[in-house]
Design a protein around this motif. Sequence first.
Motif, PDB file in Angstrom:
ATOM      1  N   LEU A 225     -93.031  48.007 -62.575  1.00  0.00           N
ATOM      2  CA  LEU A 225     -92.542  47.712 -63.912  1.00  0.00           C
ATOM      3  C   LEU A 225     -91.312  48.583 -64.134  1.00  0.00           C
ATOM      4  CD1 LEU A 225     -93.144  46.129 -66.548  1.00  0.00           C
ATOM      5  CD2 LEU A 225     -94.267  48.213 -67.380  1.00  0.00           C
ATOM      6  N   LEU A 226     -90.151  47.958 -64.095  1.00  0.00           N
ATOM      7  CA  LEU A 226     -88.907  48.699 -64.258  1.00  0.00           C
ATOM      8  C   LEU A 226     -88.604  48.826 -65.741  1.00  0.00           C
ATOM      9  CD1 LEU A 226     -86.668  47.149 -61.473  1.00  0.00           C
ATOM     10  CD2 LEU A 226     -87.860  49.337 -61.436  1.00  0.00           C
ATOM     11  N   ALA A 227     -88.955  49.979 -66.287  1.00  0.00           N
ATOM     12  CA  ALA A 227     -88.699  50.228 -67.703  1.00  0.00           C
ATOM     13  C   ALA A 227     -87.308  50.820 -67.864  1.00  0.00           C
ATOM     14  CB  ALA A 227     -89.744  51.188 -68.260  1.00  0.00           C
ATOM     15  N   PRO A 228     -86.703  50.674 -69.043  1.00  0.00           N
ATOM     16  CA  PRO A 228     -85.419  51.338 -69.281  1.00  0.00           C
ATOM     17  C   PRO A 228     -85.587  52.848 -69.153  1.00  0.00           C
ATOM     18  CG  PRO A 228     -85.908  49.738 -71.005  1.00  0.00           C
ATOM     19  CD  PRO A 228     -87.163  49.916 -70.203  1.00  0.00           C
ATOM     20  N   SER A 229     -85.010  53.434 -68.125  1.00  0.00           N
ATOM     21  CA  SER A 229     -85.214  54.868 -67.892  1.00  0.00           C
ATOM     22  C   SER A 229     -83.899  55.513 -67.484  1.00  0.00           C
ATOM     23  CB  SER A 229     -86.287  55.092 -66.815  1.00  0.00           C
ATOM     24  OG  SER A 229     -86.019  54.311 -65.675  1.00  0.00           O
ATOM     25  N   PRO A 230     -83.076  55.848 -68.451  1.00  0.00           N
ATOM     26  CA  PRO A 230     -81.757  56.391 -68.137  1.00  0.00           C
ATOM     27  C   PRO A 230     -81.828  57.767 -67.499  1.00  0.00           C
ATOM     28  CG  PRO A 230     -82.218  56.630 -70.463  1.00  0.00           C
ATOM     29  CD  PRO A 230     -83.329  55.804 -69.894  1.00  0.00           C
ATOM     30  N   THR A 231     -80.828  58.059 -66.693  1.00  0.00           N
ATOM     31  CA  THR A 231     -80.661  59.419 -66.198  1.00  0.00           C
ATOM     32  C   THR A 231     -80.016  60.234 -67.311  1.00  0.00           C
ATOM     33  OG1 THR A 231     -80.462  58.751 -63.889  1.00  0.00           O
ATOM     34  CG2 THR A 231     -79.524  60.874 -64.503  1.00  0.00           C
ATOM     35  N   VAL A 232     -80.783  61.107 -67.917  1.00  0.00           N
ATOM     36  CA  VAL A 232     -80.296  61.896 -69.047  1.00  0.00           C
ATOM     37  C   VAL A 232     -79.569  63.121 -68.515  1.00  0.00           C
ATOM     38  CG1 VAL A 232     -80.955  63.116 -71.149  1.00  0.00           C
ATOM     39  CG2 VAL A 232     -82.197  61.060 -70.453  1.00  0.00           C
ATOM     40  N   LEU A 233     -78.383  63.359 -69.042  1.00  0.00           N
ATOM     41  CA  LEU A 233     -77.579  64.483 -68.577  1.00  0.00           C
ATOM     42  C   LEU A 233     -77.876  65.734 -69.394  1.00  0.00           C
ATOM     43  CD1 LEU A 233     -74.113  62.726 -68.130  1.00  0.00           C
ATOM     44  CD2 LEU A 233     -76.014  62.900 -66.508  1.00  0.00           C
ATOM     45  N   GLY A 234     -77.792  66.881 -68.722  1.00  0.00           N
ATOM     46  CA  GLY A 234     -77.938  68.157 -69.398  1.00  0.00           C
ATOM     47  C   GLY A 234     -76.655  68.551 -70.093  1.00  0.00           C
ATOM     48  N   ASP A 235     -76.644  69.743 -70.685  1.00  0.00           N
ATOM     49  CA  ASP A 235     -75.463  70.166 -71.440  1.00  0.00           C
ATOM     50  C   ASP A 235     -74.266  70.483 -70.548  1.00  0.00           C
ATOM     51  OD1 ASP A 235     -76.361  72.515 -70.331  1.00  0.00           O
ATOM     52  OD2 ASP A 235     -76.887  73.460 -72.232  1.00  0.00           O
ATOM     53  N   ASP A 236     -74.481  70.500 -69.210  1.00  0.00           N
ATOM     54  CA  ASP A 236     -73.381  70.749 -68.287  1.00  0.00           C
ATOM     55  C   ASP A 236     -72.848  69.478 -67.646  1.00  0.00           C
ATOM     56  OD1 ASP A 236     -75.516  70.122 -66.706  1.00  0.00           O
ATOM     57  OD2 ASP A 236     -75.415  71.911 -65.433  1.00  0.00           O
ATOM     58  N   GLY A 237     -73.364  68.322 -68.056  1.00  0.00           N
ATOM     59  CA  GLY A 237     -72.908  67.053 -67.516  1.00  0.00           C
ATOM     60  C   GLY A 237     -73.624  66.606 -66.265  1.00  0.00           C
TER      61      GLY A 237
END
Length: 372
Positions: A225-237
Amino acid sequence: MTTTTSTTTGAATTGAATTPSALAAQARSAELEAEIARDPSRFRVLTGDRPTGALHLGHYLATVANRVRLQRLGVELFLVVADYQVITDRDDAGDLPAAVRDVLLDQLAAGIDPDRTTVLTHSAVPALNQLMLPFLSLVTVAELERNPTVKAEALDAERRQGRGMSGLLFTYPVHQACDILFCHGNLVPVGLDQLPHLEVTRTVARRFNQRYSAARPYFPEPEALLAPSPTVLGDDGRKMSKSRGNALELRADEDETARFFRRARTDAERHITYEPERRPEVANLLEIGAHFAATTPQALAEQVGAAGAGRLKQLVTDAVVEGLRPLRARRHELVAAGPAVVGEVLARGNARANAIADATLADVRGLMGTAY
């Protein structure tokens, strides 16, 4: 399946999302979502985390929020706290009891309900781990060596710690097959980059059935099940990660949240637009803010417009603070209630998981002719 990495969508979209196999997986996921809406009782989901510390915003957006959604829809969930997997790529597991407690506090605060979700730990379910022996006989060394996630994680471990690949890391996909198949899971939320792991589980199930239970297949071949799962960036990009020191923990207070977003990287352009490929850091902030504000990144970008990055960061901060307020309040209540809360959740979940795993192992031994 224990969460190791997340699919690269949104601010980190790559060509992998448009390959034929990825497109097929996305199309099938859409069909599965429709089937879940019609009859959630048909599905049993296995998901989980390595307990390496308190969860952060990336975990929440990539996996936790989706687990709570599936639970709310009526899907049966098994949530494994994969304590054995902590030692796949490290010599020191740290304060593992505290890490397990933090992970569970975050999950419970986010909405995981132990009355509807079975919560278990690897080390407390011996029969689950004993499935490793027959399952390892069903895959080849070459198949494991080709697994792209194993190769990537091994290289990462060597780069960070200067150590070779452990046997446990090498067989990681097979251990995950044990996680999924011990409870006869038939649906696994994954990112695109975790599809090879799931394919190992499907191979194990298929070969076991062919070899030992051809007339009546015993294990399901679980689907992704491919859910919307973005790669979230930290405060350093870079990708948000506790080990990089760039993460915002879910339990952080409002001041810490504000400081985190003030530090977040953007770019030199004042007018805010949603262009994930060209402006990944800005797109990341827009995606985070849109999730908690129940809008779209495009609409949020239009709202900010020429007001610039400062205004964007303030809107995102306000949305995250307000969106996480119930979770953080609930976590404070759970902590105040004392360690017995987590202990009771694990005792109940592990008891149920042991009953299921014992029955599965007994069936496997019977089918293999090793029940004496």
